[in-house]
Design a protein around this motif. Structure first.
Motif, PDB file in Angstrom:
ATOM      1  N   SER A 297      41.566  27.269  36.488  1.00  0.00           N
ATOM      2  CA  SER A 297      40.803  26.818  37.653  1.00  0.00           C
ATOM      3  C   SER A 297      40.214  27.981  38.456  1.00  0.00           C
ATOM      4  O   SER A 297      39.456  27.758  39.392  1.00  0.00           O
ATOM      5  CB  SER A 297      41.680  25.945  38.560  1.00  0.00           C
ATOM      6  OG  SER A 297      42.700  26.737  39.137  1.00  0.00           O
ATOM      7  N   LEU A 298      40.557  29.224  38.098  1.00  0.00           N
ATOM      8  CA  LEU A 298      40.039  30.376  38.825  1.00  0.00           C
ATOM      9  C   LEU A 298      38.599  30.682  38.419  1.00  0.00           C
ATOM     10  O   LEU A 298      38.197  30.419  37.291  1.00  0.00           O
ATOM     11  CB  LEU A 298      40.922  31.598  38.580  1.00  0.00           C
ATOM     12  CG  LEU A 298      42.369  31.479  39.054  1.00  0.00           C
ATOM     13  CD1 LEU A 298      43.164  32.710  38.636  1.00  0.00           C
ATOM     14  CD2 LEU A 298      42.424  31.294  40.557  1.00  0.00           C
ATOM     15  N   THR A 299      37.838  31.249  39.362  1.00  0.00           N
ATOM     16  CA  THR A 299      36.436  31.564  39.127  1.00  0.00           C
ATOM     17  C   THR A 299      36.187  33.059  39.336  1.00  0.00           C
ATOM     18  O   THR A 299      37.070  33.778  39.813  1.00  0.00           O
ATOM     19  CB  THR A 299      35.538  30.775  40.092  1.00  0.00           C
ATOM     20  OG1 THR A 299      35.817  31.207  41.429  1.00  0.00           O
ATOM     21  CG2 THR A 299      35.764  29.271  39.966  1.00  0.00           C
ATOM     22  N   VAL A 300      34.981  33.486  39.028  1.00  0.00           N
ATOM     23  CA  VAL A 300      34.594  34.877  39.272  1.00  0.00           C
ATOM     24  C   VAL A 300      34.641  35.155  40.773  1.00  0.00           C
ATOM     25  O   VAL A 300      35.066  36.224  41.204  1.00  0.00           O
ATOM     26  CB  VAL A 300      33.200  35.169  38.692  1.00  0.00           C
ATOM     27  CG1 VAL A 300      32.748  36.582  39.030  1.00  0.00           C
ATOM     28  CG2 VAL A 300      33.190  34.958  37.189  1.00  0.00           C
ATOM     29  N   LYS A 301      34.218  34.191  41.566  1.00  0.00           N
ATOM     30  CA  LYS A 301      34.281  34.357  43.030  1.00  0.00           C
ATOM     31  C   LYS A 301      35.719  34.555  43.496  1.00  0.00           C
ATOM     32  O   LYS A 301      35.979  35.337  44.414  1.00  0.00           O
ATOM     33  CB  LYS A 301      33.657  33.151  43.753  1.00  0.00           C
ATOM     34  CG  LYS A 301      32.162  33.114  43.706  1.00  0.00           C
ATOM     35  CD  LYS A 301      31.579  34.160  44.624  1.00  0.00           C
ATOM     36  CE  LYS A 301      30.077  33.971  44.751  1.00  0.00           C
ATOM     37  NZ  LYS A 301      29.442  35.042  45.497  1.00  0.00           N
ATOM     38  N   ASP A 302      36.666  33.865  42.884  1.00  0.00           N
ATOM     39  CA  ASP A 302      38.076  34.053  43.219  1.00  0.00           C
ATOM     40  C   ASP A 302      38.520  35.484  42.903  1.00  0.00           C
ATOM     41  O   ASP A 302      39.259  36.091  43.675  1.00  0.00           O
ATOM     42  CB  ASP A 302      38.970  33.062  42.458  1.00  0.00           C
ATOM     43  CG  ASP A 302      38.752  31.625  42.879  1.00  0.00           C
ATOM     44  OD1 ASP A 302      38.380  31.387  44.045  1.00  0.00           O
ATOM     45  OD2 ASP A 302      38.950  30.735  42.028  1.00  0.00           O
TER      46      ASP A 302
END
Length: 131
Positions: free
Chosen positions: A59-64
Protein backbone atom coordinates in the motif's frame (compact mmCIF):
# COMPACT_ATOMS: atom_id res chain seq x y z
CA UNK A 1 -9.77 -40.87 -13.19
CA UNK A 2 -13.03 -39.31 -14.30
CA UNK A 3 -15.60 -40.76 -16.70
CA UNK A 4 -13.83 -39.48 -19.82
CA UNK A 5 -10.70 -41.44 -18.99
CA UNK A 6 -8.64 -38.35 -18.18
CA UNK A 7 -6.29 -38.68 -15.26
CA UNK A 8 -6.43 -35.50 -13.22
CA UNK A 9 -3.58 -34.36 -10.99
CA UNK A 10 -4.16 -34.48 -7.27
CA UNK A 11 -4.94 -31.14 -5.73
CA UNK A 12 -2.42 -30.26 -3.01
CA UNK A 13 -3.79 -29.82 0.47
CA UNK A 14 -2.87 -26.21 1.31
CA UNK A 15 -4.25 -26.53 4.83
CA UNK A 16 -1.77 -29.16 5.91
CA UNK A 17 1.36 -28.14 7.77
CA UNK A 18 4.77 -29.37 6.74
CA UNK A 19 6.30 -31.91 9.07
CA UNK A 20 9.59 -30.03 9.40
CA UNK A 21 10.03 -26.27 9.37
CA UNK A 22 13.46 -24.87 8.77
CA UNK A 23 14.99 -21.42 8.82
CA UNK A 24 16.52 -20.21 5.58
CA UNK A 25 20.27 -20.20 5.66
CA UNK A 26 22.45 -17.30 4.63
CA UNK A 27 23.26 -19.11 1.38
CA UNK A 28 19.52 -19.64 0.70
CA UNK A 29 18.87 -15.93 1.07
CA UNK A 30 21.94 -15.06 -1.02
CA UNK A 31 20.69 -17.37 -3.79
CA UNK A 32 17.26 -15.72 -3.84
CA UNK A 33 18.78 -12.24 -3.94
CA UNK A 34 21.25 -13.25 -6.68
CA UNK A 35 18.46 -14.39 -9.02
CA UNK A 36 16.13 -11.47 -8.18
CA UNK A 37 15.61 -8.33 -10.23
CA UNK A 38 16.57 -4.95 -8.77
CA UNK A 39 12.91 -4.37 -7.91
CA UNK A 40 12.55 -7.59 -5.95
CA UNK A 41 15.89 -7.01 -4.23
CA UNK A 42 14.62 -3.61 -3.05
CA UNK A 43 11.34 -5.15 -1.86
CA UNK A 44 13.00 -8.05 -0.03
CA UNK A 45 15.55 -5.76 1.60
CA UNK A 46 12.89 -3.26 2.69
CA UNK A 47 10.65 -5.99 4.11
CA UNK A 48 13.56 -7.57 5.99
CA UNK A 49 14.78 -4.38 7.64
CA UNK A 50 11.37 -2.91 8.53
CA UNK A 51 9.47 -6.07 9.42
CA UNK A 52 6.38 -4.70 7.69
CA UNK A 53 3.83 -7.15 6.31
CA UNK A 54 3.43 -7.58 2.54
CA UNK A 55 -0.05 -6.01 2.59
CA UNK A 56 1.31 -2.90 4.30
CA UNK A 57 4.29 -2.63 1.94
CA UNK A 58 2.03 -3.02 -1.08
CA UNK A 59 0.00 0.00 0.00
CA UNK A 60 3.04 2.31 0.14
CA UNK A 61 3.67 4.84 -2.64
CA UNK A 62 6.59 6.85 -3.97
CA UNK A 63 5.13 9.86 -2.15
CA UNK A 64 5.26 7.87 1.09
CA UNK A 65 8.96 7.16 0.43
CA UNK A 66 9.53 10.85 -0.25
CA UNK A 67 7.76 11.75 3.02
CA UNK A 68 9.75 9.16 4.99
CA UNK A 69 13.03 10.64 3.72
CA UNK A 70 12.01 14.31 3.48
CA UNK A 71 14.71 15.56 5.86
CA UNK A 72 17.34 14.58 3.25
CA UNK A 73 15.87 16.45 0.29
CA UNK A 74 13.62 19.41 -0.41
CA UNK A 75 11.69 17.83 -3.25
CA UNK A 76 7.95 17.81 -3.74
CA UNK A 77 7.89 16.36 -7.27
CA UNK A 78 8.85 12.76 -8.06
CA UNK A 79 11.13 13.66 -10.99
CA UNK A 80 13.07 16.15 -8.87
CA UNK A 81 13.31 13.59 -6.08
CA UNK A 82 14.74 10.91 -8.36
CA UNK A 83 17.22 13.35 -9.91
CA UNK A 84 18.54 14.98 -6.76
CA UNK A 85 17.98 12.74 -3.74
CA UNK A 86 21.19 11.71 -1.98
CA UNK A 87 22.32 8.18 -1.24
CA UNK A 88 22.29 6.90 2.32
CA UNK A 89 18.89 8.22 3.39
CA UNK A 90 17.28 6.66 6.45
CA UNK A 91 13.52 6.55 6.03
CA UNK A 92 11.24 7.10 9.02
CA UNK A 93 7.84 5.56 8.36
CA UNK A 94 4.67 6.31 10.30
CA UNK A 95 1.68 4.24 9.26
CA UNK A 96 -1.28 2.32 10.55
CA UNK A 97 -0.76 -1.35 9.64
CA UNK A 98 -3.70 -3.14 8.12
CA UNK A 99 -3.80 -5.73 10.91
CA UNK A 100 -4.07 -3.17 13.75
CA UNK A 101 -5.77 -0.29 11.91
CA UNK A 102 -9.07 -0.83 13.72
CA UNK A 103 -7.26 -0.45 17.05
CA UNK A 104 -5.74 2.84 15.88
CA UNK A 105 -2.25 1.63 16.79
CA UNK A 106 0.43 3.48 14.80
CA UNK A 107 3.58 1.78 13.55
CA UNK A 108 6.78 3.83 13.54
CA UNK A 109 9.75 2.17 11.91
CA UNK A 110 12.99 3.13 10.16
CA UNK A 111 14.64 1.52 7.18
CA UNK A 112 18.37 1.32 6.56
CA UNK A 113 20.35 3.52 4.16
CA UNK A 114 21.08 0.43 2.03
CA UNK A 115 17.38 -0.25 1.79
CA UNK A 116 16.68 3.33 0.71
CA UNK A 117 19.45 3.12 -1.89
CA UNK A 118 17.94 -0.08 -3.29
CA UNK A 119 14.47 1.51 -3.47
CA UNK A 120 15.87 4.62 -5.12
CA UNK A 121 17.81 2.56 -7.68
CA UNK A 122 14.67 0.52 -8.40
CA UNK A 123 12.59 3.67 -8.93
CA UNK A 124 15.22 5.19 -11.24
CA UNK A 125 15.27 1.97 -13.28
CA UNK A 126 11.47 2.05 -13.53
CA UNK A 127 11.54 5.66 -14.75
CA UNK A 128 14.14 4.77 -17.41
CA UNK A 129 11.81 2.07 -18.75
CA UNK A 130 8.80 4.41 -18.76
CA UNK A 131 10.51 7.25 -20.64
Amino acid sequence: MNTLGIILPKTPNFNSRPKDWYVLTKSDIKYVLDISTVHYKALINFAAVTGLRVQDIASLTVKDFMTATEEYHGCSEVDDFLDSSPEGMIGFWELFPHKTRRLNVPCKVCNTPESSDAILFSLIELMKNIK
